[in-house]
Write a protein that holds these residues in place. Structure first.
Motif: not given
Length: 599
Positions: A305-323, A337-343
């Motif tokens: 889906g498309r998460p849009t409600l939470s800045r903490p969720v966005t920050s989580l997805r943007a972390r370098d140590d999170v796949e 949106a964070t341009r961080s997807a591995a797959q």
């Protein structure tokens, strides 16, 4: 071919309506106008009752609205309800030419970003009148740009041989594009239909139905809710499987919940995800992501889906140590949106539904920690919101806050109900406090997260799901922005819908952002808070809509208990002045409660 009883515009319009019905369209929303008259007459025939309908006219449900923006969002609501209940089908919108077409643009954009199949049928002047200064004539071709999946400039019919076949073929292509049958990317399409006078029918005889030109286009690809179609894709097993969370944004569908429960992973689900509920759903998750023992330990995110409600969720997805693994069954694009997807996967991998190869104590402890923290967070929020912890009641009763109202609305909903929730604070408050064992169907316009047309969308949902109780929760600015959606002609079907309005006299969402900081107070009210002082009861009276005003906590339960038939509005006066401080108190209470679990 035309006959002596009709004219090219009438004949083409009737063939077009027949093709719509043959291709699965059931609902058409019409905004009146002159140039679109051939379609209006044909649709009026198709909407007649059995026994009164002309021979060879198909049966369609017609909805008429005088405002094109409301008409388009009503169609969006009809399409949204069908999609959410597993009956994805296109809904058509018909308008006249000129500014009428431009008023469809907000709904077209929302449909584009949420992948909903709208057929935009706009009437136009014939080609010889374009660019001549003719009344209500502008360049409508390509008006919606890249927002539509398919567009065609259709010349005015002349009655030539083969014209009806070509029109059916064009409609087949348009419907297939709207459904994403070939691309897996459903969305709006636009047919700009020129008509020459005469625009009124000369006779009542419809052309005989024909399949000439109709094309049955097989749909391919999985849908967002198709958990059974696993495919052969697999995600790599990693040592951090036990520190995975499933993030379910808007439209994720039941697949996200299935993945979480199969693996014992925490489920961070937005209200309109279609995934919220079950033993893995984590309450108030956005307030837990900053804690080092919870959010800080996440090493993989499975995103649907498309998460849009939470800045903490966005920050989580943007972390370098999170796949980040994105599963996006529909659409040409995918949420990253964070341009961080591995797959980026197009199907739910079989491995994710089979569960972990070795379900051990580590996985169970990981989920248990999140579940315990979520429960503690919700209890802490209840402690802040419950009336006895607030300021002493005045003669007017205990004040209502936005989160308390969202919690009251959530608790009033059962699993057979439908809740349409507006953007800004209402959906975020619901995301914070909702805790359902068996959640209702929650719908929201999160494609662009605008406040446009929310009442019309909710009315469309209510019309599409007449057997279910439908409620909407919106803010006052959202209500005022689409108050015209309350206008229903006396000949139109009535919807059963209760609209709950959190009226804090302005835009309180900005108070929780950087704009609401004390050092910006000098300009805040005018350019962000925007107090309006509008009398909602007078507006409701003008539209013939029942109105109830609730000013205190004690009045909430009675107002929500029995909505009654038709459209009604419950206006709840909500405190805005303390919004920023309240959210800070909630965050502090949650932090204390979750911190106590570790001691």
């Amino acid at each position: 071919m035309t006959t002596a009883q009709d004219n090219p515009a009438t004949s083409a319009a009737r063939v077009l309506v027949q093709a719509l019905a043959a291709l699965g369209v059931r609902d058409v929303v019409l905004a009146p106008g002159s140039r679109s008259a051939p379609l209006a007459y044909a649709l009026a025939d198709a909407a007649r009752a059995d026994g009164d309908r002309p021979v060879d006219a198909p049966a369609l449900t017609l909805h008429v609205r005088v405002d094109e923006r409301s008409a388009a969002f009503l169609a969006l609501g009809l399409a949204k309800a069908a999609d959410a209940t597993g009956e994805t089908r296109p809904v058509a919108v018909v308008t006249t030419s000129g500014t009428a077409v431009a008023n469809l643009h907000p709904a077209v954009l929302e449909a584009s970003h949420t992948g909903l199949p709208l057929l935009i049928l706009t009437a136009d002047r014939p080609h010889e009148l374009r660019g001549t200064g003719a009344n209500q004539t502008t360049d409508q071709v390509g008006l919606f740009g890249s927002a539509v999946r398919f567009a065609a400039d259709v010349p005015a019919p002349t009655g030539r041989v083969g014209e009806e076949r070509d029109l059916r073929h064009l409609l087949s292509r348009a419907v297939a594009a709207a459904l994403g049958s070939r691309t897996g990317a459903p969305g709006p399409v636009h047919l700009d239909l020129a008509f020459r006078e005469p625009l009124a029918p000369a006779g009542t005889t419809w052309p005989a139905p024909s399949t000439a030109g109709l094309v049955e286009v097989q749909r391919r690809g999985a849908t967002a809710g198709d958990v059974a179609s696993h495919g052969s894709h697999s995600t790599p097993a990693t040592p951090d499987d036990a520190r995975t969370v499933v993030v379910a944004g808007d439209g994720a569908g039941p697949a996200a919940r299935a993945i979480a429960e199969a693996n014992g992973w925490p489920l961070l689900a937005e209200p309109s995800s279609g995934s919220l509920g079950g033993p893995c759903a984590i309450g108030a998750y956005r307030l837990l992501l900053t804690r080092p023992e919870l959010g800080g330990r996440v090493r993989r995110v499975i995103l649907l889906g498309r998460p849009t409600l939470s800045r903490p969720v966005t920050s989580l997805r943007a972390r370098d140590d999170v796949e980040v693994v994105v599963i996006a069954p529909r659409g040409a694009d995918w949420p990253d949106a964070t341009r961080s997807a591995a797959q980026v996967l197009v199907e739910v991998p079989a491995r994710l539904l089979a569960g972990p190869a070795q379900a051990g104590a580590t996985t169970g402890a990981w989920l248990d920690a999140w579940v315990a923290a979520g429960a503690a967070a919700l209890a802490a929020i209840d402690g802040v919101l419950d009336p006895e912890t607030l300021a002493a009641p005045s003669r007017a009763g205990t004040r209502v806050t936005g989160p308390l109202l969202a919690r009251s609305v959530a608790r009033s909903m059962s699993d057979g109900d439908v809740l349409v929730v507006g953007s800004s604070n209402p959906v975020r408050d619901l995301d914070l406090v909702a805790a359902w064992a068996s959640p209702p169907l929650v719908l929201a316009n999160r494609g662009l997260a605008g406040i446009d047309g929310t009442l019309s969308t909710a009315i469309g949902v209510a019309l599409a799901l007449p057997a279910r109780r439908v409620r909407a929760l919106v803010g006052d600015l959202t209500f005022l922005h689409d108050v015209g959606g309350l206008l229903r002609g006396s000949l139109e079907a009535a919807a059963d819908l209760q609209i709950v309005v959190a009226n804090d006299d302005g835009g309180s969402i900005f108070a929780t952002l950087e704009h609401g900081a004390p050092e910006r107070a000098e300009v805040f009210e005018r350019v962000f808070g925007t107090p309006h002082g509008a009398d909602l009861s007078a507006l409701c009276a003008a539209y013939g809509v029942r109105h109830t005003r609730v000013s205190d906590v004690e009045g909430l339960a009675p107002a929500l208990a029995a909505p009654g038939p038709g459209v009604s509005v419950v206006e709840v006066r909500v405190d805005r002045a303390g919004r920023r401080a309240l959210m800070a108190r909630i965050a502090e209470a949650v932090d204390d409660a979750v911190g106590d679990l570790a001691h």
